[in-house]
Scaffold this motif. Structure first.
Motif, PDB file in Angstrom:
ATOM      1  N   GLY A 187       0.765  -1.235   0.000  1.00 45.02           N
ATOM      2  CA  GLY A 187       0.000   0.000   0.000  1.00 45.02           C
ATOM      3  C   GLY A 187       0.794   1.281   0.000  1.00 45.02           C
ATOM      4  N   LEU A 188       2.104   1.208  -0.129  1.00 40.14           N
ATOM      5  CA  LEU A 188       2.926   2.415  -0.172  1.00 40.14           C
ATOM      6  C   LEU A 188       3.026   2.932  -1.609  1.00 40.14           C
ATOM      7  CD1 LEU A 188       5.569   1.058   2.288  1.00 40.14           C
ATOM      8  CD2 LEU A 188       4.159   3.081   2.711  1.00 40.14           C
ATOM      9  N   HIS A 189       3.073   4.238  -1.748  1.00 39.35           N
ATOM     10  CA  HIS A 189       3.064   4.838  -3.084  1.00 39.35           C
ATOM     11  C   HIS A 189       4.479   4.904  -3.662  1.00 39.35           C
ATOM     12  CE1 HIS A 189       2.260   7.465  -6.450  1.00 39.35           C
ATOM     13  NE2 HIS A 189       3.248   8.249  -6.026  1.00 39.35           N
ATOM     14  N   ILE A 190       4.606   4.443  -4.902  1.00 42.17           N
ATOM     15  CA  ILE A 190       5.830   4.583  -5.681  1.00 42.17           C
ATOM     16  C   ILE A 190       5.425   5.141  -7.045  1.00 42.17           C
ATOM     17  CG2 ILE A 190       7.822   3.415  -6.707  1.00 42.17           C
ATOM     18  CD1 ILE A 190       7.884   3.329  -3.668  1.00 42.17           C
ATOM     19  N   ASP A 191       6.149   6.135  -7.529  1.00 42.15           N
ATOM     20  CA  ASP A 191       5.806   6.766  -8.805  1.00 42.15           C
ATOM     21  C   ASP A 191       5.805   5.758  -9.954  1.00 42.15           C
ATOM     22  OD1 ASP A 191       5.553   9.182  -7.582  1.00 42.15           O
ATOM     23  OD2 ASP A 191       7.504   9.974  -8.241  1.00 42.15           O
ATOM     24  N   ALA A 192       4.915   6.008 -10.910  1.00 43.14           N
ATOM     25  CA  ALA A 192       4.778   5.099 -12.059  1.00 43.14           C
ATOM     26  C   ALA A 192       6.057   5.026 -12.874  1.00 43.14           C
ATOM     27  CB  ALA A 192       3.611   5.551 -12.936  1.00 43.14           C
ATOM     28  N   ASP A 193       6.796   6.136 -12.964  1.00 44.30           N
ATOM     29  CA  ASP A 193       8.015   6.105 -13.778  1.00 44.30           C
ATOM     30  C   ASP A 193       9.042   5.133 -13.196  1.00 44.30           C
ATOM     31  OD1 ASP A 193       8.538   7.667 -11.566  1.00 44.30           O
ATOM     32  OD2 ASP A 193       9.790   9.105 -12.661  1.00 44.30           O
ATOM     33  N   TRP A 194       9.069   5.003 -11.854  1.00 41.59           N
ATOM     34  CA  TRP A 194       9.975   4.009 -11.278  1.00 41.59           C
ATOM     35  C   TRP A 194       9.475   2.610 -11.575  1.00 41.59           C
ATOM     36  CZ3 TRP A 194      10.202  -0.323  -8.559  1.00 41.59           C
ATOM     37  CH2 TRP A 194      11.456  -0.752  -8.131  1.00 41.59           C
ATOM     38  N   LEU A 195       8.181   2.387 -11.446  1.00 43.27           N
ATOM     39  CA  LEU A 195       7.620   1.052 -11.650  1.00 43.27           C
ATOM     40  C   LEU A 195       7.799   0.574 -13.085  1.00 43.27           C
ATOM     41  CD1 LEU A 195       4.360   1.456  -9.545  1.00 43.27           C
ATOM     42  CD2 LEU A 195       6.453   0.256  -8.895  1.00 43.27           C
ATOM     43  N   GLN A 196       7.969   1.513 -14.018  1.00 42.27           N
ATOM     44  CA  GLN A 196       8.132   1.159 -15.420  1.00 42.27           C
ATOM     45  C   GLN A 196       9.591   1.230 -15.872  1.00 42.27           C
ATOM     46  OE1 GLN A 196       5.507   3.937 -17.375  1.00 42.27           O
ATOM     47  NE2 GLN A 196       3.681   3.126 -16.348  1.00 42.27           N
ATOM     48  N   ARG A 197      10.513   1.380 -14.933  1.00 34.88           N
ATOM     49  CA  ARG A 197      11.926   1.540 -15.269  1.00 34.88           C
ATOM     50  C   ARG A 197      12.504   0.276 -15.881  1.00 34.88           C
ATOM     51  NH1 ARG A 197      15.231  -0.852 -11.352  1.00 34.88           N
ATOM     52  NH2 ARG A 197      17.015   0.468 -11.879  1.00 34.88           N
ATOM     53  N   ASP A 198      13.577   0.457 -16.615  1.00 37.29           N
ATOM     54  CA  ASP A 198      14.304  -0.650 -17.228  1.00 37.29           C
ATOM     55  C   ASP A 198      15.157  -1.304 -16.144  1.00 37.29           C
ATOM     56  OD1 ASP A 198      15.919  -2.359 -18.641  1.00 37.29           O
ATOM     57  OD2 ASP A 198      16.721  -0.834 -20.007  1.00 37.29           O
ATOM     58  N   CYS A 199      14.875  -2.561 -15.827  1.00 39.12           N
ATOM     59  CA  CYS A 199      15.579  -3.216 -14.712  1.00 39.12           C
ATOM     60  C   CYS A 199      17.017  -3.574 -15.055  1.00 39.12           C
ATOM     61  CB  CYS A 199      14.810  -4.444 -14.239  1.00 39.12           C
ATOM     62  SG  CYS A 199      14.916  -5.879 -15.327  1.00 39.12           S
ATOM     63  N   THR A 200      17.442  -3.370 -16.301  1.00 41.08           N
ATOM     64  CA  THR A 200      18.852  -3.607 -16.623  1.00 41.08           C
ATOM     65  C   THR A 200      19.718  -2.396 -16.279  1.00 41.08           C
ATOM     66  OG1 THR A 200      18.724  -2.786 -18.904  1.00 41.08           O
ATOM     67  CG2 THR A 200      18.164  -5.105 -18.541  1.00 41.08           C
ATOM     68  N   GLN A 201      19.094  -1.308 -15.839  1.00 42.60           N
ATOM     69  CA  GLN A 201      19.835  -0.107 -15.472  1.00 42.60           C
ATOM     70  C   GLN A 201      20.181  -0.133 -13.986  1.00 42.60           C
ATOM     71  OE1 GLN A 201      20.870   2.183 -17.852  1.00 42.60           O
ATOM     72  NE2 GLN A 201      20.078   0.473 -19.076  1.00 42.60           N
ATOM     73  N   PRO A 202      21.258   0.547 -13.599  1.00 40.44           N
ATOM     74  CA  PRO A 202      21.635   0.544 -12.182  1.00 40.44           C
ATOM     75  C   PRO A 202      20.606   1.270 -11.331  1.00 40.44           C
ATOM     76  CG  PRO A 202      22.961   2.130 -13.416  1.00 40.44           C
ATOM     77  CD  PRO A 202      22.196   1.336 -14.432  1.00 40.44           C
ATOM     78  N   THR A 203      20.549   0.894 -10.075  1.00 38.63           N
ATOM     79  CA  THR A 203      19.666   1.580  -9.137  1.00 38.63           C
ATOM     80  C   THR A 203      20.063   3.046  -9.038  1.00 38.63           C
ATOM     81  OG1 THR A 203      19.386  -0.431  -7.828  1.00 38.63           O
ATOM     82  CG2 THR A 203      18.883   1.653  -6.734  1.00 38.63           C
ATOM     83  N   SER A 204      19.081   3.931  -9.117  1.00 41.39           N
ATOM     84  CA  SER A 204      19.335   5.362  -8.941  1.00 41.39           C
ATOM     85  C   SER A 204      18.297   5.931  -7.995  1.00 41.39           C
ATOM     86  CB  SER A 204      19.299   6.091 -10.289  1.00 41.39           C
ATOM     87  OG  SER A 204      18.037   5.911 -10.921  1.00 41.39           O
ATOM     88  N   TYR A 205      18.639   7.040  -7.384  1.00 40.78           N
ATOM     89  CA  TYR A 205      17.767   7.645  -6.379  1.00 40.78           C
ATOM     90  C   TYR A 205      16.426   8.045  -6.980  1.00 40.78           C
ATOM     91  CZ  TYR A 205      15.765  11.137  -3.293  1.00 40.78           C
ATOM     92  OH  TYR A 205      14.892  11.849  -2.517  1.00 40.78           O
ATOM     93  N   ASN A 206      15.353   7.824  -6.196  1.00 43.46           N
ATOM     94  CA  ASN A 206      14.011   8.235  -6.603  1.00 43.46           C
ATOM     95  C   ASN A 206      13.307   8.806  -5.369  1.00 43.46           C
ATOM     96  OD1 ASN A 206      10.931   7.468  -6.781  1.00 43.46           O
ATOM     97  ND2 ASN A 206      11.655   7.656  -8.887  1.00 43.46           N
ATOM     98  N   ALA A 207      12.760   9.993  -5.510  1.00 44.80           N
ATOM     99  CA  ALA A 207      12.152  10.680  -4.370  1.00 44.80           C
ATOM    100  C   ALA A 207      10.960   9.916  -3.806  1.00 44.80           C
ATOM    101  CB  ALA A 207      11.732  12.094  -4.779  1.00 44.80           C
ATOM    102  N   SER A 208      10.164   9.284  -4.681  1.00 41.70           N
ATOM    103  CA  SER A 208       8.991   8.556  -4.175  1.00 41.70           C
ATOM    104  C   SER A 208       9.409   7.318  -3.391  1.00 41.70           C
ATOM    105  CB  SER A 208       8.061   8.173  -5.323  1.00 41.70           C
ATOM    106  OG  SER A 208       8.623   7.156  -6.140  1.00 41.70           O
ATOM    107  N   VAL A 209      10.519   6.714  -3.777  1.00 43.90           N
ATOM    108  CA  VAL A 209      11.026   5.555  -3.024  1.00 43.90           C
ATOM    109  C   VAL A 209      11.503   6.008  -1.647  1.00 43.90           C
ATOM    110  CG1 VAL A 209      12.786   3.757  -2.955  1.00 43.90           C
ATOM    111  CG2 VAL A 209      11.606   4.256  -5.103  1.00 43.90           C
ATOM    112  N   GLU A 210      12.208   7.132  -1.603  1.00 45.86           N
ATOM    113  CA  GLU A 210      12.636   7.646  -0.299  1.00 45.86           C
ATOM    114  C   GLU A 210      11.427   7.973   0.578  1.00 45.86           C
ATOM    115  OE1 GLU A 210      15.335  11.076   1.896  1.00 45.86           O
ATOM    116  OE2 GLU A 210      14.942  11.251  -0.252  1.00 45.86           O
ATOM    117  N   ALA A 211      10.404   8.588  -0.016  1.00 42.01           N
ATOM    118  CA  ALA A 211       9.203   8.939   0.755  1.00 42.01           C
ATOM    119  C   ALA A 211       8.542   7.684   1.332  1.00 42.01           C
ATOM    120  CB  ALA A 211       8.229   9.717  -0.121  1.00 42.01           C
ATOM    121  N   ALA A 212       8.515   6.610   0.539  1.00 42.25           N
ATOM    122  CA  ALA A 212       7.916   5.365   1.013  1.00 42.25           C
ATOM    123  C   ALA A 212       8.722   4.790   2.175  1.00 42.25           C
ATOM    124  CB  ALA A 212       7.818   4.364  -0.132  1.00 42.25           C
ATOM    125  N   TRP A 213      10.048   4.765   2.044  1.00 40.66           N
ATOM    126  CA  TRP A 213      10.885   4.266   3.136  1.00 40.66           C
ATOM    127  C   TRP A 213      10.759   5.155   4.371  1.00 40.66           C
ATOM    128  CZ3 TRP A 213      12.311  -0.405   3.610  1.00 40.66           C
ATOM    129  CH2 TRP A 213      12.763  -1.178   2.538  1.00 40.66           C
TER     130      TRP A 213
END
Length: 289
Positions: A187-213
């Motif tokens: 039930g935590l919110h994560i932005d759609a652009d992160w959810l649709q990201r290319d998983c072959t790319q390295p992890t990068s900072y996302n504000a919505s992920v920080e907000a969820a944590w």
């Protein structure tokens, strides 16, 4: 149970008892310690190429590291699957074990650092183009933890079976990816652009992920398992950073700023790796709490 009276000698063991004990020690018919562990194969897998005494240290150091990495992968793959299935309790044990394995690998650098520059120079010409860059197990660990880089496939191109393993790890969501998907399911919110990201790319900072944590860390009672998962990730990255630092200092101590075997950059590359952050939001949120 009857005991012999004081002052009277105990009766000798029966012949049957003696034969039983003898049979138990007959490893020609039973699986022995060495058989179970495959020690003949392991202990005969060291083949120094140089006449230098210290090459055995170099070989054993790297072989034992690869064995620990095999166990790390066993645990990391399983932990990722448990997170994917919302089964966090088993994942906690697996991730804790990986952190302890990293501590073993950190301490291993202390042994290799006993090799002095002249000792390494004596054996280095015999190493050819072999390089730690060609450790496909290490590369899979990096990819599972989210530090993905398609350029790192090339060191494995000469071994198609290893390339396939690393390619699959590149194209599979990382452990951290699966954790963030779990946050969405809870039930935590994560932005759609992160959810649709290319998983072959390295992890990068996302504000919505920080907000969820941040929500998790501010309400640990409500999100207790996610809170624990976040701390397991921080423990793991903490141990990984220590390993990277000891790797850097050991290489600098032994070869200085020379290029590594296989043409690798050596110390300059390892210094850049110190700046890699695997779980960026989990580190940045600490400033906000």
């Amino acid at each position: 149970m009857q005991c012999p009276m004081s002052g009277q000698p105990a009766e000798p063991s029966s012949n049957n008892d003696a034969r039983w004990h003898e049979a138990q020690m007959d490893f020609s018919k039973l699986m022995s310690y060495g058989d179970y562990l495959g020690l003949d194969q392991i202990l005969t897998a060291q083949h120094p190429l140089s006449p230098d005494h210290n090459e055995m240290l170099f070989i054993v150091q790297h072989q034992t590291s690869e064995l620990w990495m095999k166990l790390m992968l066993h645990e990391l793959r399983a932990a990722r699957e448990q997170v994917k299935q919302d089964q966090l309790a088993p994942a906690f044990k697996m991730l804790a074990r990986v952190s302890r394995i990293m501590e073993q690998l950190v301490q291993a650098w202390n042994v290799l650092s006993t090799m002095t520059p002249p000792e390494y120079t004596a054996m280095r010409p015999y190493l050819g183009q072999s390089s730690g860059f060609q450790s496909y197990q290490y590369r899979e660990i990096e990819f599972i933890l989210g530090n993905k880089n398609a350029a790192m496939l090339s060191p494995h191109a000469h071994r198609p079976e290893h390339l396939a393993v690393v390619q699959e790890a590149l194209e599979t969501p990382s452990l951290y990816d699966e954790a963030i998907q779990l946050m969405v399911r809870q039930g935590l919110h994560i932005d759609a652009d992160w959810l649709q990201r290319d998983c072959t790319q390295p992890t990068s900072y996302n504000a919505s992920v920080e907000a969820a944590w941040l929500q998790v860390y501010r309400q640990p009672e409500q999100y207790w398992e996610l809170y624990q998962l976040g701390e397991k990730f921080v423990d793991l990255e903490d141990a990984f950073r220590q390993w990277r630092f000891r790797h850097l200092t050991t290489v600098e101590r032994v070869i200085g700023f020379k290029r590594g075997t296989g043409g690798t950059e050596g110390v300059s590359y390892l210094r850049r790796m110190l700046d890699v952050v695997l779980f960026p939001e989990l580190w940045r949120l600490r400033t906000e709490l």
